[in-house]
Design an enzyme around this catalytic site. Sequence first.
Site, short mmCIF file in Angstrom:
data_model
loop_
_atom_site.label_atom_id
_atom_site.label_comp_id
_atom_site.label_asym_id
_atom_site.label_seq_id
_atom_site.Cartn_x
_atom_site.Cartn_y
_atom_site.Cartn_z
N GLU A 99 54.26 51.00 66.02
CA GLU A 99 52.96 50.93 65.34
C GLU A 99 53.06 50.74 63.84
O GLU A 99 52.33 49.94 63.27
CB GLU A 99 52.14 52.20 65.60
CG GLU A 99 51.34 52.19 66.88
CD GLU A 99 52.18 52.48 68.10
OE1 GLU A 99 53.39 52.72 67.95
OE2 GLU A 99 51.62 52.45 69.21
N HIS A 168 46.30 62.70 73.40
CA HIS A 168 45.65 61.40 73.64
C HIS A 168 44.14 61.47 73.56
O HIS A 168 43.46 60.60 74.09
CB HIS A 168 46.07 60.87 75.02
CG HIS A 168 47.50 60.43 75.08
ND1 HIS A 168 48.54 61.32 75.14
CD2 HIS A 168 48.06 59.20 75.05
CE1 HIS A 168 49.69 60.66 75.17
NE2 HIS A 168 49.43 59.37 75.12
#
Lengths: 369, 403
Positions: A99, A168
């Site tokens: 990322e 998450h």
Amino acid sequence: MVVLEVSPISTEELWSSVSDHWVLGHPPDQGLSLLSAQFGRAVNVRDALNQAMDEELERDERVFLLGEEVAQYDGAYKVSRGLWKKYGDKRIIDTPITEMGFAGIAVGAAFAGLRPICEFMTWNFSMQAIDQVINSAAKTYYMSAGAQPVPIVFRGPNGSSAGVAAQHSQCFAAWYGHCPGLKVVSPWNSEDARGLLKAAIRDDNPVVFLENELMYGVPFDLSEDVLQKDFVVPIGKAKVERRGTHITLVSHSRCVGFCLDAASVLAKEGVECEVVNLRTIRPLDVDTIEASVMKTGHLVTVEGGWPQYGVGAEICARVMEGPAFNYLDAPAVRVTGVDIPMPYAKILEDHSVPQIKDIIFSVKKVLNM
Amino acid sequence: CVDQLLEVSYVLSQGCSLHPFSLFGSVLLTCPTAGLASMVASSRSYADFTPEKVDLHRLEEGPPLTATLTREEGLKYYRTMQTIRRMELKADQLYKQKIIRGFCHLYDGQEACAVGIEGGITLSDHLITAYRAHGYTLTRGGTVREIMAELTGRRGGIAKGKGGSMHMYTKNFYGGNGIVGAQVPLGAGVALACKYLGNDQLCVSLYGDGAANQGQIFETYNMSSLWKLPIIFICENNQYGMGTSVERSSASTEYYKRGDYIPGLRVDGMDVLCVREATKFAADHCRSGKGPILMELQTYRYHGHSMSDPGVSYRTREEIQEVRSKSDPISMLKDRMLSNNMASIEELKEIDIAVRKEIEDAAQFATTDPEPPLDDLCSHIFANDQPFEVRGATPWTKLTSTS
């Protein structure tokens, strides 16, 4: 003072009692419901995002999409389905699981004149790359005194999902909403998704686009106007989804739906709620919020994120500091996610997020019912 | 008039120590023109010497071992390096007078890198570096005036006083970046745009020995290689990341090999010609579509990490002095040009005087130009947008932002 017991109401019961213009009769992910032609057609949020990207990729050659699994997998949540087949490797780029690296690459491409859409598989993973979003994207136009614009969109699902547990499930609206130099949007329905994504891609500035996984499969009517290729929803303008006179509910993303549900239940008891869909977290449409509060005299904010230093906290502070304060008949109140990491077990997860009953309860408290 | 040429064979240093440059042969004929010192033809001289190769990694061949330096180029490189040197020393002075504040990372000692790199690419190529960026801002088209005025935070600064030392930009130069290592993926993004747009340009992405251990740089190596991006990674190894020597920060100090599957080369970063030739070689590699390449430039900074660092707690004054006397990039070029009769002492002195004057004028501007107007406080948040309200320090302070 009478304290009312509010019995929990199932989603299905609730949705069957809502007003006409909703198309929610079908469980998520079971395709689109058939709707009469006079309303355009029903499009779920996922397809709205997909079509918006498709149209913008076609419109401007500088637009491209990169992220994990966006190409050959058709998108982890299928939001980019079909785009790689249509546009190929050059414009739909699968990245390795890095990322920080690919977000930086996306920002650099924006520096050099392209218009990247950088997907984070979920916004939780953006924390790996947050330096590139804030320090490289958000601040550069300012630091360069206008020499270096950064026309980039960062997008992906934000907030809680179902059973994905603590790492998450975080909502990042407050984190990114804090930073000057970013525009932060949080669509609720398909019209929002389509119009805001088009606006974001066409915007010459860094836009943080917070989607919601649980909304992807939910269909909504889109009128012919909305389906036009140049339809955009202006960034920075909230929408009043339901007019009311007794109390203002301000929300964003999936919680807007819960507010409308709560409003329907409360309407049966004669309480008319005005529901404001923020659409944009930053810049916040304070004018619309203030106008509503000055009309109703009562305010409840509703969000999925944690309470401390959150979106609701900001709204309350702004109302305190502005003209609407003098119209408040009761303190403004926030309905938020519970201040804990998200648990896994269903019963615990259900009690970690704001439910419709929490909204109804809060409205009645604020209205002293 | 024939350009006066110098045929130079050069020895490229190996390992961590910096060898003074050895010179073989000299040539040249003169065509005296007005204002030029006349040159004397000398006979070529040869010495028995086997030049050592530049250090290569996954490369069959490196840059050529001979380079041609024209008099014009030599004077240009001399002037530019001297300008950077004097500009940085002036910044040192102004900082001590508290006219420059905050961070100030000076480049003196490393001039051959910036100047040599620019000699190997063109201004239509792209470059990005970290915070030790004043030299690059100059070589990438900035003027001393606007650089110094940015350091002093004035409206005539290259970023109108909004950026400061670490955030200066010019066309195809993306700063000046404050976050260690972040500029490397950004540079790969610029390279991606070059490939996407098919414009045959490349991006030079610089980082230091300190940054070389950053994870995001390895992520960038990976993606650049996968996608064959036209990027030249350049590690300016000045032996110290802030106060930490390379031996104490890096399990492997062979930074030119750290790209693993990316071909690499290591050259003497104190020699402007070495840097230039290596850059040209790297640029050819990129432009031929082979993908990324990595260069390590062995260089040295005379100042500490920044103006807050005296620079002597983690290294000895003797070491600094030794590099200054044996490997100073400007002295090396000067000696080379003088001993090959490419310029006279007077001529170089004239350049020195002109540079000094330029710096003085710039410093004068930088200290007298007014600070930015308060109206500018909130401007430049968003590009191409309508003006909008910005909350000030109190709810009653309503400011306006314009693009």
